[in-house]
Design an enzyme around this catalytic site. Sequence first.
Site, PDB file in Angstrom:
ATOM      1  N   SER A 205      14.535 -69.998 -30.140  1.00 46.35           N
ATOM      2  CA  SER A 205      14.029 -68.813 -29.465  1.00 46.35           C
ATOM      3  C   SER A 205      15.049 -67.698 -29.602  1.00 46.35           C
ATOM      4  CB  SER A 205      13.773 -69.115 -27.988  1.00 46.35           C
ATOM      5  OG  SER A 205      15.015 -69.309 -27.345  1.00 46.35           O
ATOM      6  N   LYS A 206      14.692 -66.543 -29.070  1.00 52.24           N
ATOM      7  CA  LYS A 206      15.537 -65.353 -29.206  1.00 52.24           C
ATOM      8  C   LYS A 206      16.989 -65.602 -28.812  1.00 52.24           C
ATOM      9  CE  LYS A 206      12.710 -61.565 -29.893  1.00 52.24           C
ATOM     10  NZ  LYS A 206      11.345 -62.037 -29.565  1.00 52.24           N
TER      11      LYS A 206
END
Length: 442
Positions: A205-206
Amino acid sequence: MSVKVRFAPSPTGFLHIGSARTALFNWLFARHEGGQFFLRIEDTDKERSKQEFLEEILDSLKWLGFDWDGELVFQSKRTERYRAIANELIAKGLAYNEGEAVRFRVPKQGKVGFEDLLHGRIEFDLDQHGSLAEDLVIFKSDGSPTYNFAVVCDDAEMGITHVIRGDDHIMNTPKQVPLYDALGYKKPVFCHIPLILGEDRSRMSKRHGATSIREYRQAGFLPDAVVNYLSLLGWSPGNNQEIIGREELIKKFDLKRVLKTGAVFNKEKLEWLNAQYVRQLTPQALADLLLPYVQAAGYSIEGPGKGRAWYERLVALFQERVFTLTQFTDLAGFFFDDKISIPETAVQEVFKDARLAETFAKYADALQGLADFGAPAVEERSRALMKELGMSGKEFIHPCRVAVTGKTVSPGFFETVSLIGKERAVERLRAASALLKTRTPA
Ligand code: GLU
């Protein structure tokens, strides 16, 4: 039976690296089998679907080179078809209206399962998975079909033979299987591929860094390197081979050899691979690819002492030094700049020798007198001057490098001086000399 697969992105965000890998495996499988690879846009969520995302996804897929067959299929254009299929189910008593919504009757007892190409038989006991025993909403009260319903109608009507998608859909498949049965559709082969994980083994994820293909593209990665890297996430051609081009990938790709466990994303490895691909390019091709970055940095390849040939020489000098395209202007900026500034720390640390003001001035004169400014001529003249001045290479080159480039590290010194060009090299040496004279008490 010829293979038909699809990649089915929802245009609710930029193309994620994990989705790109799903697209890659579908594309490779289709091309390996001589089958077809379709694109279906799952845009039933009107709130979250955006034209901007659709365009970016298509752009990224094209950039990666995943050519698709036939026309794009848009779910948003098929609402009537889904409605007709839902009505058939209602007419057969297999579904029912609940207000504006429609629910499909699912089995309440026993097991729902399916064969998965990678995982083998996957079964859910309905006693333990109560949510699977709840009648499935196939149309929402807002009049839009649900994902699980539209996906089954489409996969069946598009004749999809293999559904290759992320492991995050494993819990959806048991909802889809009873729909196939109720509609009398032949079930495709299901293949759920593991997700891409961050270094800490949680879903990428980010917070693990850049997650969209667009970001990697902007950061100066090459599509071939990204494709090569993605192919190695959860798959390998065997014998520890790491560099594998597109054609060879298509030839060797084997869906059954995809690993069942999540693949950890490793940015350093991607950078290393990218560097390998950068090196394989001709300097001309690399120069073309770098040009937009050069322009974006506000530099020009034209001007006194510059030009295309000069630029290609410069690119060749850095070809083995850059991992990504963006690094070129970071490293080579001083070749483009008209004026450089020497950091005060470098002045303090490198310009200690009291002879330097004089050295720089003499070196400027020496270079000024050169007719041929190629690297060998520069080297010869420089070494002669060192001898004259009684300075070692180390005493001479290091301070001169700082004077001419403003940096303490650079590619080979003489090639660097040659590429900076006579005019600017002389000017910078004189400026450094003047700078030292203002500082040294007479
Ligand atoms: N639109 C779904 C997604 O983006 C596709 C799932 C599927 O391949 O069935 O995850």
